[in-house]
Design a protein around this motif. Sequence first.
Motif, PDB file in Angstrom:
ATOM      1  N   HIS A  82      -1.802  -7.631  -3.307  1.00 18.47           N
ATOM      2  CA  HIS A  82      -0.455  -6.747  -3.206  1.00 18.47           C
ATOM      3  C   HIS A  82      -0.370  -5.843  -3.955  1.00 18.47           C
ATOM      4  CE1 HIS A  82       0.962  -9.090   0.422  1.00 18.47           C
ATOM      5  NE2 HIS A  82       0.877 -10.408  -0.206  1.00 18.47           N
ATOM      6  N   GLN A  83      -0.549  -6.079  -5.349  1.00 13.65           N
ATOM      7  CA  GLN A  83      -0.570  -5.107  -6.603  1.00 13.65           C
ATOM      8  C   GLN A  83      -1.234  -3.962  -6.357  1.00 13.65           C
ATOM      9  OE1 GLN A  83       1.677  -4.711  -8.867  1.00 13.65           O
ATOM     10  NE2 GLN A  83       2.792  -6.580  -8.134  1.00 13.65           N
ATOM     11  N   PHE A  84      -2.677  -4.410  -5.874  1.00 14.55           N
ATOM     12  CA  PHE A  84      -3.740  -3.275  -5.523  1.00 14.55           C
ATOM     13  C   PHE A  84      -3.275  -2.185  -4.255  1.00 14.55           C
ATOM     14  CE2 PHE A  84      -7.575  -1.776  -3.349  1.00 14.55           C
ATOM     15  CZ  PHE A  84      -8.249  -1.133  -4.413  1.00 14.55           C
ATOM     16  N   ASN A  85      -2.746  -2.973  -3.319  1.00 10.86           N
ATOM     17  CA  ASN A  85      -2.530  -2.276  -2.034  1.00 10.86           C
ATOM     18  C   ASN A  85      -1.207  -1.098  -2.758  1.00 10.86           C
ATOM     19  OD1 ASN A  85      -4.102  -3.221  -0.579  1.00 10.86           O
ATOM     20  ND2 ASN A  85      -2.806  -4.776   0.386  1.00 10.86           N
ATOM     21  N   TYR A  86      -0.402  -1.816  -3.491  1.00  8.13           N
ATOM     22  CA  TYR A  86       1.101  -1.062  -3.844  1.00  8.13           C
ATOM     23  C   TYR A  86       0.464   0.115  -4.887  1.00  8.13           C
ATOM     24  CZ  TYR A  86       5.355   0.143  -6.254  1.00  8.13           C
ATOM     25  OH  TYR A  86       6.372   0.782  -6.734  1.00  8.13           O
ATOM     26  N   ALA A  87      -0.367  -0.204  -5.774  1.00  9.39           N
ATOM     27  CA  ALA A  87      -0.966   1.148  -6.531  1.00  9.39           C
ATOM     28  C   ALA A  87      -1.677   1.845  -5.752  1.00  9.39           C
ATOM     29  CB  ALA A  87      -1.752   0.441  -7.718  1.00  9.39           C
ATOM     30  N   LEU A  88      -2.489   1.420  -4.759  1.00 10.66           N
ATOM     31  CA  LEU A  88      -3.330   2.532  -4.124  1.00 10.66           C
ATOM     32  C   LEU A  88      -2.243   3.351  -3.179  1.00 10.66           C
ATOM     33  CD1 LEU A  88      -6.165   3.172  -3.471  1.00 10.66           C
ATOM     34  CD2 LEU A  88      -5.866   1.522  -1.493  1.00 10.66           C
ATOM     35  N   ASN A  89      -1.380   2.624  -2.685  1.00  6.04           N
ATOM     36  CA  ASN A  89      -0.339   3.395  -1.874  1.00  6.04           C
ATOM     37  C   ASN A  89       0.307   4.499  -2.537  1.00  6.04           C
ATOM     38  OD1 ASN A  89       1.362   4.416   0.157  1.00  6.04           O
ATOM     39  ND2 ASN A  89       2.106   2.305   0.760  1.00  6.04           N
ATOM     40  N   LYS A  90       0.913   4.079  -3.822  1.00  6.11           N
ATOM     41  CA  LYS A  90       1.427   4.999  -4.824  1.00  6.11           C
ATOM     42  C   LYS A  90       0.634   6.150  -5.071  1.00  6.11           C
ATOM     43  CE  LYS A  90       5.461   3.097  -4.678  1.00  6.11           C
ATOM     44  NZ  LYS A  90       6.656   4.011  -3.924  1.00  6.11           N
ATOM     45  N   THR A  91      -0.647   6.135  -5.659  1.00  4.15           N
ATOM     46  CA  THR A  91      -1.322   6.946  -6.139  1.00  4.15           C
ATOM     47  C   THR A  91      -2.201   7.924  -5.009  1.00  4.15           C
ATOM     48  OG1 THR A  91      -3.117   5.213  -6.221  1.00  4.15           O
ATOM     49  CG2 THR A  91      -1.886   5.742  -8.384  1.00  4.15           C
ATOM     50  N   CYS A  92      -2.322   7.141  -3.986  1.00  4.62           N
ATOM     51  CA  CYS A  92      -3.058   8.037  -2.879  1.00  4.62           C
ATOM     52  C   CYS A  92      -2.450   8.201  -1.621  1.00  4.62           C
ATOM     53  CB  CYS A  92      -4.531   7.481  -2.581  1.00  4.62           C
ATOM     54  SG  CYS A  92      -5.549   6.965  -4.049  1.00  4.62           S
ATOM     55  N   GLY A  93      -1.522   7.358  -1.483  1.00  6.04           N
ATOM     56  CA  GLY A  93      -0.708   7.372  -0.163  1.00  6.04           C
ATOM     57  C   GLY A  93      -1.324   6.753   0.923  1.00  6.04           C
ATOM     58  N   ILE A  94      -2.402   5.924   0.639  1.00  5.48           N
ATOM     59  CA  ILE A  94      -3.147   5.119   1.528  1.00  5.48           C
ATOM     60  C   ILE A  94      -3.147   3.535   1.397  1.00  5.48           C
ATOM     61  CG2 ILE A  94      -5.727   4.766   2.339  1.00  5.48           C
ATOM     62  CD1 ILE A  94      -6.312   7.397   1.509  1.00  5.48           C
ATOM     63  N   ASP A  95      -2.750   3.228   2.366  1.00  3.02           N
ATOM     64  CA  ASP A  95      -2.805   1.509   2.151  1.00  3.02           C
ATOM     65  C   ASP A  95      -4.233   1.063   2.434  1.00  3.02           C
ATOM     66  OD1 ASP A  95      -3.329   1.168   4.953  1.00  3.02           O
ATOM     67  OD2 ASP A  95      -1.127   0.695   5.239  1.00  3.02           O
ATOM     68  N   ARG A  96      -4.348  -0.164   2.071  1.00  2.00           N
ATOM     69  CA  ARG A  96      -5.687  -0.702   2.044  1.00  2.00           C
ATOM     70  C   ARG A  96      -6.229  -1.021   3.544  1.00  2.00           C
ATOM     71  NH1 ARG A  96      -7.002  -6.298  -1.456  1.00  2.00           N
ATOM     72  NH2 ARG A  96      -9.218  -5.561  -1.533  1.00  2.00           N
ATOM     73  N   GLU A  97      -5.517  -1.092   4.412  1.00  2.00           N
ATOM     74  CA  GLU A  97      -5.791  -1.265   5.852  1.00  2.00           C
ATOM     75  C   GLU A  97      -6.426  -0.138   6.520  1.00  2.00           C
ATOM     76  OE1 GLU A  97      -3.661  -2.304  10.027  1.00  2.00           O
ATOM     77  OE2 GLU A  97      -3.332  -3.708   8.375  1.00  2.00           O
ATOM     78  N   ARG A  98      -5.603   0.985   6.204  1.00  2.00           N
ATOM     79  CA  ARG A  98      -5.990   2.640   6.610  1.00  2.00           C
ATOM     80  C   ARG A  98      -7.344   2.856   5.983  1.00  2.00           C
ATOM     81  NH1 ARG A  98      -1.516   6.830   5.938  1.00  2.00           N
ATOM     82  NH2 ARG A  98      -3.332   8.259   6.949  1.00  2.00           N
ATOM     83  N   LEU A  99      -7.575   2.551   4.622  1.00  2.00           N
ATOM     84  CA  LEU A  99      -8.729   2.838   3.806  1.00  2.00           C
ATOM     85  C   LEU A  99      -9.871   1.837   4.580  1.00  2.00           C
ATOM     86  CD1 LEU A  99      -9.936   4.124   1.250  1.00  2.00           C
ATOM     87  CD2 LEU A  99      -9.296   2.076   0.168  1.00  2.00           C
ATOM     88  N   SER A 100      -9.849   0.710   4.976  1.00  2.00           N
ATOM     89  CA  SER A 100     -10.788   0.057   5.470  1.00  2.00           C
ATOM     90  C   SER A 100     -10.954   0.545   6.956  1.00  2.00           C
ATOM     91  CB  SER A 100     -10.236  -1.455   5.733  1.00  2.00           C
ATOM     92  OG  SER A 100     -11.235  -2.373   6.214  1.00  2.00           O
TER      93      SER A 100
END
Length: 121
Positions: A82-100
Amino acid sequence: MINPVKMIGNIKSVTHMGESSVRTVILAGLGAYSTGIEQFGMAQHLVTKRLNGLVERGEAVEAETLRRVDDTKSVIMDRAGHQFNYALNKTCGIDRERLSNFETKIDQLQKAIDELAKKEK
């Protein structure tokens, strides 16, 4: 004058008392030895029984500890995700599911490009 018959009788009596005393001492020693062996066997049985009980308790504690470690590991991994997803979303605007999904599309595009390259050869 010393009566030899009486003297021999006294010697026999003293000898018999000595033999009787020695026999009593030997029998008492054998009895003590036997009692010691019995008590050692009982103590050994008790120690073995107690040791087995401690081993069983240790196995139960080990199983519970491993279960708790697995539970804690799952919670930590979930929180880290969850923390990784949050940080990724805040820095890149992408969530993990979209990245996958994006990675899957890139893999499909690479495969299509490779197939086109083979056809042109």
